[in-house]
Design an enzyme around this catalytic site. Structure first.
Site, PDB file in Angstrom:
ATOM      1  CG  HIS A  63     -21.553 -83.352  24.658  1.00  0.00           C
ATOM      2  ND1 HIS A  63     -21.353 -83.852  23.758  1.00  0.00           N
ATOM      3  CD2 HIS A  63     -22.772 -83.007  24.496  1.00  0.00           C
ATOM      4  CE1 HIS A  63     -22.043 -83.830  22.859  1.00  0.00           C
ATOM      5  NE2 HIS A  63     -23.237 -83.279  23.305  1.00  0.00           N
ATOM      6  CG  ASP A 166     -24.829 -82.520  19.288  1.00  0.00           C
ATOM      7  OD1 ASP A 166     -24.412 -82.140  20.516  1.00  0.00           O
ATOM      8  OD2 ASP A 166     -25.572 -83.299  19.005  1.00  0.00           O
ATOM      9  CD  GLU A 198     -24.755 -85.431  25.433  1.00  0.00           C
ATOM     10  OE1 GLU A 198     -25.967 -85.461  25.657  1.00  0.00           O
ATOM     11  OE2 GLU A 198     -24.339 -86.049  24.282  1.00  0.00           O
ATOM     12  CD  GLU A 199     -23.656 -86.924  21.022  1.00  0.00           C
ATOM     13  OE1 GLU A 199     -24.751 -87.720  21.163  1.00  0.00           O
ATOM     14  OE2 GLU A 199     -23.627 -85.795  20.635  1.00  0.00           O
ATOM     15  CG  ASP A 221     -26.158 -80.493  24.463  1.00  0.00           C
ATOM     16  OD1 ASP A 221     -25.734 -80.580  23.311  1.00  0.00           O
ATOM     17  OD2 ASP A 221     -26.018 -81.982  25.092  1.00  0.00           O
ATOM     18  CG  HIS A 305     -26.672 -86.742  16.046  1.00  0.00           C
ATOM     19  ND1 HIS A 305     -27.162 -87.431  16.840  1.00  0.00           N
ATOM     20  CD2 HIS A 305     -26.271 -85.904  17.003  1.00  0.00           C
ATOM     21  CE1 HIS A 305     -26.848 -87.410  18.213  1.00  0.00           C
ATOM     22  NE2 HIS A 305     -26.485 -86.228  18.198  1.00  0.00           N
TER      23      HIS A 305
END
Length: 341
Positions: A63, A166, A198-199, A221, A305
């Site tokens: 992603h 990420d 995706e998030e 991922d 994150h």
């Protein structure tokens, strides 16, 4: 160093969910020498197609979007209240951000505490841009995106820190895979997909699966490091190799084939068990188009994150190598046997 330079470009790009078109020029410029064609869908999935000999297709997906903030209120004094998507607010204190208004504006996340009778009763985060209210309102609107603003830093022992590792680490790994396959004509058609949104719920994964209709889907991922300061419930380690997932979201014969490929080519790998939803694009790929045999390969990272996520370059490279060897060794004639339980 080619892959490291590519990682820097994609990590430092600002690509919140729904704005994946921003990264399209970088993908097109860097993948063009490995692809027969590259295109972007109506909702920002990016498809990089390498033609194979046969009619069957393998889709490798990473992603493109990153976690983000959004402008919620513009306050007197030129401050911004914001909402977060996927970011722990306590990690934002004193961070630099970029507000994507009518023009990009730098800001700093400030913490304001309210203390009564020597007791802390409230803490709030605001973004300070240095502008007054009128100036800010002329440039920023409610709902504008805000992204973390951090340049890539090279640490010791091939470790790299940046925002949006990420999932740009995974895009870098499929870039390595594409380079490994540059002079190879595989039996299967290969689609490298940079998926959108995706998030916010793996939306691009389903779209791409219906567009491409692959015989095999491989989601790439990141996952949580299990070392010091990591997730103590996991055994993943940086520089330990790609993490091959086991669970109901994963096709067992394809998983075994991937593990055997790693052993055959002496590529280090790790194992992770997910008993339910993997929380990745693999979850949506599997149930699209009447069912697609699916794999999940993950790259361990630290501090997910946040603006200082850490990945090891060896894990990125070994993930790309593993994917390339898996594809290179796979023939269409084997698929029927592989898909039987």
């Amino acid at each position: 160093m080619k892959d490291l330079n590519f990682l820097k470009k994609v990590c430092e790009a600002h690509v919140p969910s729904g704005k994946e078109n921003i990264i399209y020029p970088i993908i097109k410029d860097n993948f063009s020498e490995y692809a027969d064609n590259i295109k972007i869908s109506k909702l920002n999935n990016i498809y990089v197609h390498k033609k194979g000999i046969g009619a069957n297709t393998v889709m490798i997906m990473a992603h493109a979007d990153e976690v983000f903030l959004m402008v919620d209120k513009i306050l007197n004094g030129g401050f911004i209240e914001f909402k977060t998507l996927g970011i722990d607010p306590k990690s934002l204190v004193s961070q630099k951000v970029l507000i994507h208004g009518r023009q990009d504006i730098c800001g700093i996340v400030a913490l304001k505490s309210k203390i009564v009778d020597d007791k802390l009763i409230e803490e709030n985060l605001y973004i300070d841009t240095g502008l007054n209210s009128d100036e800010l309102k002329s440039l920023v609107r409610i709902g504008d995106y805000i992204t973390l603003d951090r340049k890539m830093t090279e640490l010791l022992n091939s470790n790299i820190s940046c925002k949006s590792i990420d999932n740009r680490a995974s895009i870098a790994s499929i870039y390595v895979c594409a380079e490994e396959l540059k002079n190879v004509t595989p039996d299967l058609n290969v689609y490298f997909v940079c998926s959108c949104q995706e998030e916010v719920g793996h939306r691009g994964a389903g779209m791409a699966s219906y567009d491409i209709k692959p015989d095999i889907g491989i989601a790439v991922d990141v996952t949580f490091d299990g070392g010091v300061m990591g997730d103590s419930d996991r055994e993943n380690t940086l520089n330990g190799g790609p993490v091959i997932c086991i669970g109901p979201n994963i096709h067992p014969k394809l998983r075994d084939r991937m593990i055997n490929t790693a052993k055959k080519y002496n590529i280090p790998y790790q194992i992770e068990v997910e008993s339910g939803n993997t929380g990745t694009d693999a979850w949506d790929i599997q149930i699209s188009e009447g069912g697609i045999p699916t794999l999940l390969i993950s790259i361990p990272i630290k501090y997910m994150h946040t603006s200082v996520e850490i990945v090891n370059m060896n894990d990125i490279r070994n993930t790309g190598r593993l994917l390339a060897r898996f594809i290179q060794d796979l023939s269409s004639s084997e698929l029927e046997g592989l898909f039987c339980f």
